[in-house]
Each structure stands twice: as C-alpha cells, then as structure tokens.
Design a protein around this motif. Structure first.
Motif, PDB file in Angstrom:
ATOM      1  N   THR A  43       0.826  -1.204   0.000  1.00  0.00           N
ATOM      2  CA  THR A  43       0.000   0.000   0.000  1.00  0.00           C
ATOM      3  C   THR A  43       0.864   1.260   0.000  1.00  0.00           C
ATOM      4  OG1 THR A  43      -1.707  -1.193   1.198  1.00  0.00           O
ATOM      5  CG2 THR A  43      -1.883   1.197   1.201  1.00  0.00           C
ATOM      6  N   LEU A  44       1.929   1.263   0.790  1.00  0.00           N
ATOM      7  CA  LEU A  44       2.838   2.406   0.815  1.00  0.00           C
ATOM      8  C   LEU A  44       3.525   2.552  -0.542  1.00  0.00           C
ATOM      9  CD1 LEU A  44       4.239   4.747   2.239  1.00  0.00           C
ATOM     10  CD2 LEU A  44       5.897   3.097   3.147  1.00  0.00           C
ATOM     11  N   SER A  45       3.964   1.460  -1.127  1.00  0.00           N
ATOM     12  CA  SER A  45       4.624   1.505  -2.433  1.00  0.00           C
ATOM     13  C   SER A  45       3.712   2.100  -3.499  1.00  0.00           C
ATOM     14  CB  SER A  45       5.054   0.101  -2.873  1.00  0.00           C
ATOM     15  OG  SER A  45       5.987  -0.433  -1.975  1.00  0.00           O
ATOM     16  N   VAL A  46       2.444   1.725  -3.473  1.00  0.00           N
ATOM     17  CA  VAL A  46       1.476   2.260  -4.433  1.00  0.00           C
ATOM     18  C   VAL A  46       1.334   3.767  -4.251  1.00  0.00           C
ATOM     19  CG1 VAL A  46      -0.983   2.267  -5.070  1.00  0.00           C
ATOM     20  CG2 VAL A  46       0.215   0.100  -4.719  1.00  0.00           C
ATOM     21  N   ASN A  47       1.253   4.219  -3.005  1.00  0.00           N
ATOM     22  CA  ASN A  47       1.138   5.657  -2.735  1.00  0.00           C
ATOM     23  C   ASN A  47       2.380   6.415  -3.213  1.00  0.00           C
ATOM     24  OD1 ASN A  47      -1.323   6.666  -0.956  1.00  0.00           O
ATOM     25  ND2 ASN A  47      -0.910   4.565  -0.395  1.00  0.00           N
TER      26      ASN A  47
END
Length: 74
Positions: A43-47
């Motif tokens: 999720t952090l990588s996507v953001n």
C-alpha cells in the motif's frame, strides 16, 4: 496544478519534516495508518508510485529517493 490525496500529502509532509534523512517504511506506515488495521506493505509503495507520477507531471522527477531496504528521503 497537481492534486494530492490525504495520504499522499501526509507522506510528503513526513519526508519534508526529515529533509536529507532516510524515513523508514515502518515509520511511514505507523505515521500514516497509526496501526489501526494491518496495512499491506505494498500500500505504501502504491502511494509513493502515485506521488512520483504526479511530481513527474510538474517536472519534479526523482524528487523522492528510495534507499533499498531502508526507506525514502528527499
């Protein structure tokens, strides 16, 4: 003009509070989601990917640096 989501803005704020310093992924996840629920690490990588895309649109490519296995910095 570039619009950011709440989490994208919080990520940049977190990085701006520590200029030149590496902010760990774990610290960012804690800051963003406050351990309320389990958040997939992806999720952090996507953001981060979305922020980079938006920054590229305004000519700020490579603004966020990834330090593999450590975190991010500006």
């Amino acid at each position: 003009m570039c619009e950011l989501t709440k989490n994208e803005l919080k990520i940049l704020y977190c990085l701006f509070r520590h200029p030149g310093e590496i902010v760990s992924r774990a610290d960012m996840i804690d800051y963003l989601w406050d351990n309320e629920v389990f958040i997939d690490d992806n999720t952090l990588s996507v953001n981060i990917t979305r922020i980079r895309s938006k920054l590229k649109e305004i000519g700020a490519e490579n603004f966020i640096e990834t330090k593999r296995g450590m975190g991010y910095r500006i």
